[in-house]
Design a protein around this motif. Structure first.
Motif, PDB file in Angstrom:
ATOM      1  N   MET A  42       0.840  -1.209   0.000  1.00  0.00           N
ATOM      2  CA  MET A  42       0.000   0.000   0.000  1.00  0.00           C
ATOM      3  C   MET A  42       0.873   1.257   0.000  1.00  0.00           C
ATOM      4  N   GLY A  43       1.965   1.224   0.738  1.00  0.00           N
ATOM      5  CA  GLY A  43       2.900   2.359   0.752  1.00  0.00           C
ATOM      6  C   GLY A  43       3.494   2.601  -0.619  1.00  0.00           C
ATOM      7  N   MET A  44       3.888   1.508  -1.271  1.00  0.00           N
ATOM      8  CA  MET A  44       4.459   1.630  -2.624  1.00  0.00           C
ATOM      9  C   MET A  44       3.424   2.187  -3.601  1.00  0.00           C
ATOM     10  N   LEU A  45       2.186   1.737  -3.453  1.00  0.00           N
ATOM     11  CA  LEU A  45       1.121   2.230  -4.338  1.00  0.00           C
ATOM     12  C   LEU A  45       0.920   3.740  -4.159  1.00  0.00           C
ATOM     13  N   MET A  46       0.921   4.177  -2.886  1.00  0.00           N
ATOM     14  CA  MET A  46       0.738   5.614  -2.623  1.00  0.00           C
ATOM     15  C   MET A  46       1.894   6.424  -3.209  1.00  0.00           C
ATOM     16  N   GLY A  47       3.106   5.923  -3.046  1.00  0.00           N
ATOM     17  CA  GLY A  47       4.280   6.602  -3.601  1.00  0.00           C
ATOM     18  C   GLY A  47       4.224   6.675  -5.116  1.00  0.00           C
ATOM     19  N   LEU A  48       3.776   5.585  -5.723  1.00  0.00           N
ATOM     20  CA  LEU A  48       3.692   5.556  -7.196  1.00  0.00           C
ATOM     21  C   LEU A  48       2.632   6.532  -7.710  1.00  0.00           C
ATOM     22  N   VAL A  49       1.535   6.648  -6.984  1.00  0.00           N
ATOM     23  CA  VAL A  49       0.486   7.596  -7.400  1.00  0.00           C
ATOM     24  C   VAL A  49       1.028   9.033  -7.341  1.00  0.00           C
ATOM     25  N   VAL A  50       1.761   9.339  -6.263  1.00  0.00           N
ATOM     26  CA  VAL A  50       2.382  10.674  -6.148  1.00  0.00           C
ATOM     27  C   VAL A  50       3.336  10.894  -7.319  1.00  0.00           C
ATOM     28  N   GLY A  89       7.951  11.223  -4.367  1.00  0.00           N
ATOM     29  CA  GLY A  89       7.200   9.979  -4.611  1.00  0.00           C
ATOM     30  C   GLY A  89       8.118   8.788  -4.809  1.00  0.00           C
ATOM     31  N   LEU A  90       9.226   9.032  -5.523  1.00  0.00           N
ATOM     32  CA  LEU A  90      10.198   7.957  -5.744  1.00  0.00           C
ATOM     33  C   LEU A  90      10.830   7.523  -4.412  1.00  0.00           C
ATOM     34  N   GLY A  91      11.186   8.511  -3.602  1.00  0.00           N
ATOM     35  CA  GLY A  91      11.762   8.206  -2.288  1.00  0.00           C
ATOM     36  C   GLY A  91      10.780   7.435  -1.424  1.00  0.00           C
ATOM     37  N   TYR A  92       9.522   7.866  -1.448  1.00  0.00           N
ATOM     38  CA  TYR A  92       8.468   7.209  -0.666  1.00  0.00           C
ATOM     39  C   TYR A  92       8.303   5.756  -1.105  1.00  0.00           C
ATOM     40  N   THR A  93       8.255   5.548  -2.422  1.00  0.00           N
ATOM     41  CA  THR A  93       8.093   4.190  -2.965  1.00  0.00           C
ATOM     42  C   THR A  93       9.286   3.308  -2.596  1.00  0.00           C
ATOM     43  N   LEU A  94      10.489   3.842  -2.786  1.00  0.00           N
ATOM     44  CA  LEU A  94      11.684   3.046  -2.505  1.00  0.00           C
ATOM     45  C   LEU A  94      11.816   2.748  -1.019  1.00  0.00           C
ATOM     46  N   ALA A  95      11.436   3.712  -0.179  1.00  0.00           N
ATOM     47  CA  ALA A  95      11.510   3.483   1.273  1.00  0.00           C
ATOM     48  C   ALA A  95      10.608   2.320   1.671  1.00  0.00           C
TER      49      ALA A  95
END
Lengths: 138, 86
Positions: A42-50, A89-95
């Motif tokens: 879910m975190g990765m999905l949110m990051g990807l949407v951003v 968003g990339l940082g969020y997804t990778l984290a």
């Protein structure tokens, strides 16, 4: 039914969020995936949407006649906002994808917060400039 | 050039040693690729950069790794396409 493009995209994103969370919840209840994996996905999905939304910001052009500020400045601001959003968003997804689950949320938020601050700062500055310009006109 | 801000077709054409019809053909390709946006403003056509962050990053990578995406010097005009003949 005729719907504006941004509205349609917002509904699509909301539907993807809901569908993914329902599917992941079902999978977790049947013990196909762990709770940690659900949080990660879910975190990765949110990051990807951003990331995807921010990526499109510089490509969205407002007609020149409707612009109330210098078009060159507007273009620069859009690019800055787009880059900030994509990197955040990339940082969020990778984290969420790579960091240990115990620190993933904190790390992801610390990477996205500066991007949000940049976007909010630019938006506030634009509103302030517009209000000042209107005051000068009246 | 368009990174600095929107420019008119005439101003862009003046910066290159090619005829205006040739420039117009190049603009048409870029508009079709959705990399620039064209907008009529009175009698002039204004062109604006329309690149997503990913497209800009890819172009940056291509330039950094020596792929000649944007030539340093304007291309030499083809025979019969010199500026004076337009």
């Amino acid at each position: 039914m005729i719907m504006h493009q941004p509205l349609r995209r917002a509904f699509l994103i909301a539907a993807i969020y809901l569908a993914t969370s329902v599917v992941l919840n079902e999978l977790r209840q049947h013990q196909f995936v762990s709770a940690g994996t659900v949080v990660r996905l879910m975190g990765m999905l949110m990051g990807l949407v951003v990331l995807v939304c921010a990526n499109a910001i510089p490509k969205t052009l407002v007609p020149l006649a409707r612009l109330s500020c210098d078009p060159a400045r507007e273009q620069t601001l859009r690019r800055v906002v787009g880059w900030a959003g994509v990197l955040g968003g990339l940082g969020y997804t990778l984290a969420y994808a790579l960091a240990p689950i115990a620190v993933a949320a904190r790390l992801a938020n610390s990477l996205l917060t500066p991007a949000v601050a940049v976007v909010a700062g630019i938006m506030a500055w634009c509103v302030w400039k517009r209000v000042n310009a209107r005051r000068r006109e009246t | 050039m368009l990174r600095a801000g929107p420019m008119s077709a005439g101003a862009l054409a003046d910066a290159f040693d090619v005829s205006k019809p040739t420039m117009s053909a190049h603009f048409a390709v870029l508009v079709a690729a959705d990399l620039i946006g064209a907008e009529k403003s009175g009698r002039t056509i204004m062109y604006r950069l329309k690149m997503s962050v990913l497209e800009e990053a890819l172009m940056g990578f291509a330039q950094a790794f020596g792929l000649q995406v944007t030539p340093e010097t304007p291309t030499t005009p083809a025979p019969g396409q010199t500026k004076g003949k337009s």
